[in-house]
Write an enzyme that holds these catalytic residues in place. Structure first.
Site, mmCIF file in Angstrom:
data_model
loop_
_atom_site.group_PDB
_atom_site.id
_atom_site.type_symbol
_atom_site.label_atom_id
_atom_site.label_comp_id
_atom_site.label_asym_id
_atom_site.label_seq_id
_atom_site.Cartn_x
_atom_site.Cartn_y
_atom_site.Cartn_z
ATOM 1 N N TYR A 120 114.571 -2.600 56.707
ATOM 2 C CA TYR A 120 115.973 -2.228 56.902
ATOM 3 C C TYR A 120 116.964 -3.385 56.811
ATOM 4 O O TYR A 120 118.166 -3.174 56.914
ATOM 5 C CB TYR A 120 116.162 -1.501 58.240
ATOM 6 C CG TYR A 120 115.652 -2.248 59.459
ATOM 7 C CD1 TYR A 120 116.403 -3.245 60.067
ATOM 8 C CD2 TYR A 120 114.415 -1.925 60.019
ATOM 9 C CE1 TYR A 120 115.935 -3.913 61.196
ATOM 10 C CE2 TYR A 120 113.940 -2.585 61.134
ATOM 11 C CZ TYR A 120 114.705 -3.576 61.732
ATOM 12 O OH TYR A 120 114.231 -4.240 62.843
ATOM 13 N N ARG B 68 118.700 -11.681 65.921
ATOM 14 C CA ARG B 68 117.256 -11.558 66.103
ATOM 15 C C ARG B 68 116.568 -11.959 64.805
ATOM 16 O O ARG B 68 116.575 -11.216 63.837
ATOM 17 C CB ARG B 68 116.906 -10.112 66.496
ATOM 18 C CG ARG B 68 115.415 -9.795 66.383
ATOM 19 C CD ARG B 68 115.052 -8.445 66.979
ATOM 20 N NE ARG B 68 115.781 -7.320 66.431
ATOM 21 C CZ ARG B 68 115.450 -6.681 65.299
ATOM 22 N NH1 ARG B 68 114.436 -7.098 64.573
ATOM 23 N NH2 ARG B 68 116.156 -5.635 64.909
ATOM 24 N N HIS C 187 111.896 -6.505 65.877
ATOM 25 C CA HIS C 187 112.404 -5.928 67.122
ATOM 26 C C HIS C 187 111.285 -5.906 68.159
ATOM 27 O O HIS C 187 111.452 -6.349 69.293
ATOM 28 C CB HIS C 187 112.929 -4.516 66.885
ATOM 29 C CG HIS C 187 113.319 -3.807 68.136
ATOM 30 N ND1 HIS C 187 114.419 -4.179 68.883
ATOM 31 C CD2 HIS C 187 112.743 -2.764 68.798
ATOM 32 C CE1 HIS C 187 114.507 -3.389 69.945
ATOM 33 N NE2 HIS C 187 113.508 -2.531 69.918
#
Length: 384
Positions: free
Chosen positions: A294, A281, A285
């Site tokens: 993160y 990805r 998200h």
């Protein structure tokens, strides 16, 4: 085609940068047919050049739709967005291997499936804007598509909850002798759900004609694979249910199309397979997320070298099936069509508030009618 960014610095606990497993596909048990620059690995492919071009064009359109949708959300015209960047090949090329009569159960990053099945852009943006004229009547979150007329079933909002539905539908089709194949898409995070295990256990016993297609994009929101599962791969989980498991390069349209074509045919005679599509990805998200909190820029950059659109385009160019003029015309043309679709869809009427009570029960019960009456009274009271 730029990746959205917030400009914030990485604030998480960085994990050690690991080279994408696609760089060592063979030793990682990953089926791969293209190098990162689109050169064929192994035998000459048999894919029809027209099919290869259409897959690429659909991938490009999916990315352009994704970029425009992100802009709409950030400008306040759309409430929510689920980016697809980096995963275009994973769902477009795999769904292209299925017949139009086959059934596809999608998750939330598969707009390209709808495009491949012929859904017009205006219909997709009508869903995104929540307009009453689209097949799901404007009731779902943006990008939770579905269209019964195209044999595309929408997911439930709960992650992975629909996987048993797909397995059951495939079994019913087998019992009826329909000779139809099924595929259900879900992310790596869904494999931690009980529904995933129930569906595969059921499939191991009853052998329905279905591919369980796990798009392993490396992250379940902010949870990396390393703390998602103790197994080295997701494909190996299949053995516990008596099923074969396959890993495929999820950014390699040729490997995806060839693999799913073979497994689709197998499913009609020998039953299900768990497919792990190893992808990444590239964006957020969702529009509520910030991946810079993160994961590192270095990780994203390493994966960007394996971009699925670049590899597919280079494959076509090496065969004289694509050039810069065609690329320019495709991008300009699809951007114009997307703008036209947005304008038309935004003008469509919204569903009436009472419409949420329709199609719930074949014959509305007392509780449903009472709720409808209460809403009607509340709406009257809110009228100036």
């Amino acid at each position: 085609m730029s990746t959205p960014t917030t400009g914030h610095k990485f604030a998480g606990a960085p994990r050690t940068l690991v080279e994408p497993p696609l760089a060592h596909a063979e030793e990682n048990g990953i089926i791969q047919r293209l190098t990162k620059d689109g050169e064929v690995i192994g035998e000459e492919p048999t894919i029809d050049p027209a099919v290869a071009r259409r897959i690429y064009e659909t991938m490009v359109t999916t990315r352009l739709l994704d970029e425009r949708g992100w802009e709409l959300q950030r400008s306040g015209r759309v409430e929510f967005w689920i980016p697809m960047r980096g995963q275009e090949a994973s769902h477009v090329a795999s769904s292209a291997a299925f017949d139009p009569e086959d059934w596809i159960f999608i998750a939330s990053r598969e707009a390209g499936v709808m495009l491949w099945r012929g859904a017009p852009l205006e219909q997709l943006f009508a869903q995104i804007f929540g307009r009453a004229a689209e097949p799901l009547r404007g009731r779902r979150l943006p990008l939770l598509f579905g269209d019964r007329s195209r044999n595309v079933v929408p997911c439930t909002t709960q992650v992975g909850a629909y996987i048993p539905h797909a397995a059951g539908a495939a079994w019913a089709s087998k019992l009826k002798g329909d000779d139809r194949a099924f595929i259900v898409y879900f992310g790596d995070g869904a494999t931690s759900r009980g529904e995933f295990h129930s569906a595969l256990n059921f499939a191991g016993v009853h052998r329905p004609p279905i591919l369980f297609f796990c798009q392993n994009n490396g992250w379940a929101v902010s949870t990396p694979n390393s703390v998602q599962t103790a197994t080295h791969t997701f494909a190996e989980k299949a053995a516990g249910y008596g099923l074969p498991g396959v890993r495929v390069d999820g950014n390699d349209f040729l490997a995806l199309w060839e693999t799913t074509s073979r497994l689709r045919k197998r499913s009609l005679s020998d039953g299900p397979t768990l497919v792990e599509s190893v992808t990444y990805r590239q964006g957020f998200h969702t529009s509520s997320d910030n991946p810079e909190l993160y994961r590192t820029d270095e990780e994203a950059a390493a994966w960007a070298e394996w971009d699925p659109l670049h590899r597919a385009r280079r494959f076509l160019e090496r065969r004289g099936a694509w050039d810069a003029d065609q690329e320019t015309a495709l991008v300009a043309g699809q951007r114009a069509r997307i703008s036209e679709a947005i304008h038309a869809a935004e003008l469509l009427p919204k569903p009436d508030p009472e419409d949420q009570f329709h199609d719930v029960l074949a014959t509305p019960d007392r509780a449903l009618l009472e709720q409808l009456a209460q809403l009607t009274d509340d709406l009257k009271g809110a009228t100036p």
